[in-house]
Design an enzyme around this catalytic site. Structure first.
Site, PDB file in Angstrom:
ATOM      1  N   TYR A  34     -35.044  21.422 -34.719  1.00  0.00           N
ATOM      2  CA  TYR A  34     -35.498  22.173 -33.511  1.00  0.00           C
ATOM      3  C   TYR A  34     -35.197  22.700 -33.324  1.00  0.00           C
ATOM      4  O   TYR A  34     -34.175  24.274 -34.694  1.00  0.00           O
ATOM      5  CB  TYR A  34     -34.527  20.763 -32.040  1.00  0.00           C
ATOM      6  N   LYS A 149     -31.102  23.907 -38.150  1.00  0.00           N
ATOM      7  CA  LYS A 149     -30.601  23.890 -36.710  1.00  0.00           C
ATOM      8  C   LYS A 149     -30.590  21.863 -36.527  1.00  0.00           C
ATOM      9  O   LYS A 149     -32.038  21.829 -35.570  1.00  0.00           O
ATOM     10  CB  LYS A 149     -31.440  24.612 -35.911  1.00  0.00           C
ATOM     11  N   GLU A 181     -18.635  32.309 -35.299  1.00  0.00           N
ATOM     12  CA  GLU A 181     -19.705  31.819 -34.306  1.00  0.00           C
ATOM     13  C   GLU A 181     -19.630  31.663 -33.276  1.00  0.00           C
ATOM     14  O   GLU A 181     -18.451  30.791 -33.227  1.00  0.00           O
ATOM     15  CB  GLU A 181     -21.276  31.480 -35.001  1.00  0.00           C
ATOM     16  N   LEU A 205     -24.634  29.043 -38.043  1.00  0.00           N
ATOM     17  CA  LEU A 205     -26.501  29.138 -38.010  1.00  0.00           C
ATOM     18  C   LEU A 205     -27.112  30.243 -38.518  1.00  0.00           C
ATOM     19  O   LEU A 205     -26.377  31.311 -37.622  1.00  0.00           O
ATOM     20  CB  LEU A 205     -26.793  29.127 -36.304  1.00  0.00           C
TER      21      LEU A 205
HETATM   22  N1  PDD Z   1     -28.820  27.707 -29.728  1.00  0.00           N
HETATM   23  N2  PDD Z   1     -25.234  29.414 -33.590  1.00  0.00           N
HETATM   24  C1  PDD Z   1     -25.871  28.066 -32.795  1.00  0.00           C
HETATM   25  C2  PDD Z   1     -24.591  27.265 -33.148  1.00  0.00           C
HETATM   26  C3  PDD Z   1     -27.020  28.128 -31.990  1.00  0.00           C
HETATM   27  O1  PDD Z   1     -26.578  26.748 -31.406  1.00  0.00           O
HETATM   28  C4  PDD Z   1     -27.121  29.212 -32.146  1.00  0.00           C
HETATM   29  C5  PDD Z   1     -28.909  29.610 -30.781  1.00  0.00           C
HETATM   30  C6  PDD Z   1     -27.023  30.378 -32.259  1.00  0.00           C
HETATM   31  C7  PDD Z   1     -28.207  31.732 -31.592  1.00  0.00           C
HETATM   32  O2  PDD Z   1     -29.528  31.547 -32.700  1.00  0.00           O
HETATM   33  P1  PDD Z   1     -30.916  32.000 -32.173  1.00  0.00           P
HETATM   34  O3  PDD Z   1     -30.695  33.826 -31.852  1.00  0.00           O
HETATM   35  O4  PDD Z   1     -32.066  32.015 -33.920  1.00  0.00           O
HETATM   36  O5  PDD Z   1     -30.937  32.036 -31.014  1.00  0.00           O
HETATM   37  C8  PDD Z   1     -26.075  30.441 -33.408  1.00  0.00           C
HETATM   38  C9  PDD Z   1     -29.907  28.089 -29.380  1.00  0.00           C
HETATM   39  C10 PDD Z   1     -30.378  29.044 -28.554  1.00  0.00           C
HETATM   40  C11 PDD Z   1     -29.793  26.579 -28.296  1.00  0.00           C
HETATM   41  O6  PDD Z   1     -29.381  25.495 -29.195  1.00  0.00           O
HETATM   42  O7  PDD Z   1     -30.391  25.906 -26.659  1.00  0.00           O
END
Ligand code: PDD
Length: 289
Positions: A34, A149, A181, A205
């Site tokens: 996703y 992801k 993270e 991620l």
């Molecule tokens: N999640 N690390 C993890 C495990 C995440 O699930 C996310 C974001 C990030 C930050 O990535 P980005 O800057 O590309 O949003 C880091 C999204 C927002 C979610 O699962 O809803």
């Protein structure tokens, strides 16, 4: 209730009419990936970067999908135009599709399921700007491919809930003594005028917001080092931040039971947020990609 229009396998239809078969491998096996893409001023934020990560996730799970960037853009624009508000959040999911029987092995000749929905961006909580957030350190119980992801988020869900149960908003995940993270965010620490964040690896991620913070740091007068962060050393840093597309940059002001940066978002966070908000404003006005 106003119903929103979603995209499912080539069709645009009201959310309640969009149905996925129970044999879908996303439902049965969590076999899919996703993206979450913020939209400001009606424009998807860092779209090409999000689509690149989407293609990479598809490649890593060996799922072939022939949607071009132009097709994705058309889908997103159409769904965005169904909303009055222009600050939105796109959720996009691709699963390996439905097969006749449940089997771990890839079935032959099935069509991926492609689903996209757009929702209003959750209102920004102004308290975060003067209070910051509470985070707790938890052992990273996730798998070895956190760079993908994947929709298979059970570990992240349990970790976030454990943090919530302790009154915290986010969990900072620790593997082999290293803080990697958050359960749904990336981690930065501040040392003087230097930002430190863990290098990209299979254990975290590659966040789009993380990359943007690194890109914008010089404008805030900051340098960046990508280097391992020992969990034990976290309280010694000047500031701790968590970043994500939906939460932007959050200052951690409490870690477990310790107060961080005097319990208030620090001066470096304020500088970085200013640059970040300027960048967003330029994007909304169409002067930034
Ligand atoms: N999640 N690390 C993890 C495990 C995440 O699930 C996310 C974001 C990030 C930050 O990535 P980005 O800057 O590309 O949003 C880091 C999204 C927002 C979610 O699962 O809803």
């Amino acid at each position: 209730m106003t119903t929103s229009t979603v995209y499912l396998n080539g069709q645009y239809l009201p959310a309640e009419q969009a149905c996925v078969p129970v044999m879908d491998r996303g439902f049965l096996l969590g076999d899919g990936i996703y993206e979450v893409i913020p939209v400001y001023g009606g424009r998807p934020f860092r779209l090409s970067q999000h689509l690149r990560r989407l293609r990479n996730s598809l490649h890593e799970i060996r799922l072939e999908l022939d949607y071009s960037d132009e097709q994705w853009t058309e889908i997103l624009d159409r769904l965005i135009s169904c909303h009055d508000s222009t600050d939105l959040s796109v959720y996009l999911q691709v699963t390996r599709g439905s097969a006749a029987k449940r089997d771990h092995s890839f079935p032959n000749h099935i069509k991926p399921t492609v689903f996209v929905m757009v929702s209003p961006m959750p209102a920004h909580n102004p308290e975060l700007s003067y209070k910051g957030v509470h985070a707790v350190l938890l052992d990273d119980i996730r798998w070895q491919r956190c760079d993908i992801k994947a929709i298979t988020l059970l570990a992240n869900v349990l970790l976030r809930q454990r943090a919530n149960d302790r009154g915290a908003q986010e969990a900072i995940l620790v593997r082999d003594g290293l803080a990697l993270e958050g359960a749904a965010s990336n981690l930065f620490v501040v040392d003087g005028n230097t930002l430190v964040t863990a290098p990209k690896s299979r254990h975290l991620l590659p966040g789009i917001t993380r990359d943007l913070v690194i890109e914008l740091a010089p404008e805030a007068g900051l340098s960046v080092i990508e280097s391992n962060i020992a969990a034990q050393a976290l309280p010694d840093y000047d500031e701790i931040w968590l970043t994500s597309s939906t939460k932007e940059i959050m200052a951690v002001t409490r870690l477990d039971d310790m107060t961080i940066s005097n319990g208030k978002p620090g001066p470096v966070w304020k500088k970085m947020m200013q640059v970040y908000q300027d960048f967003k404003r330029a994007l909304s006005q169409g002067t930034q990609a």
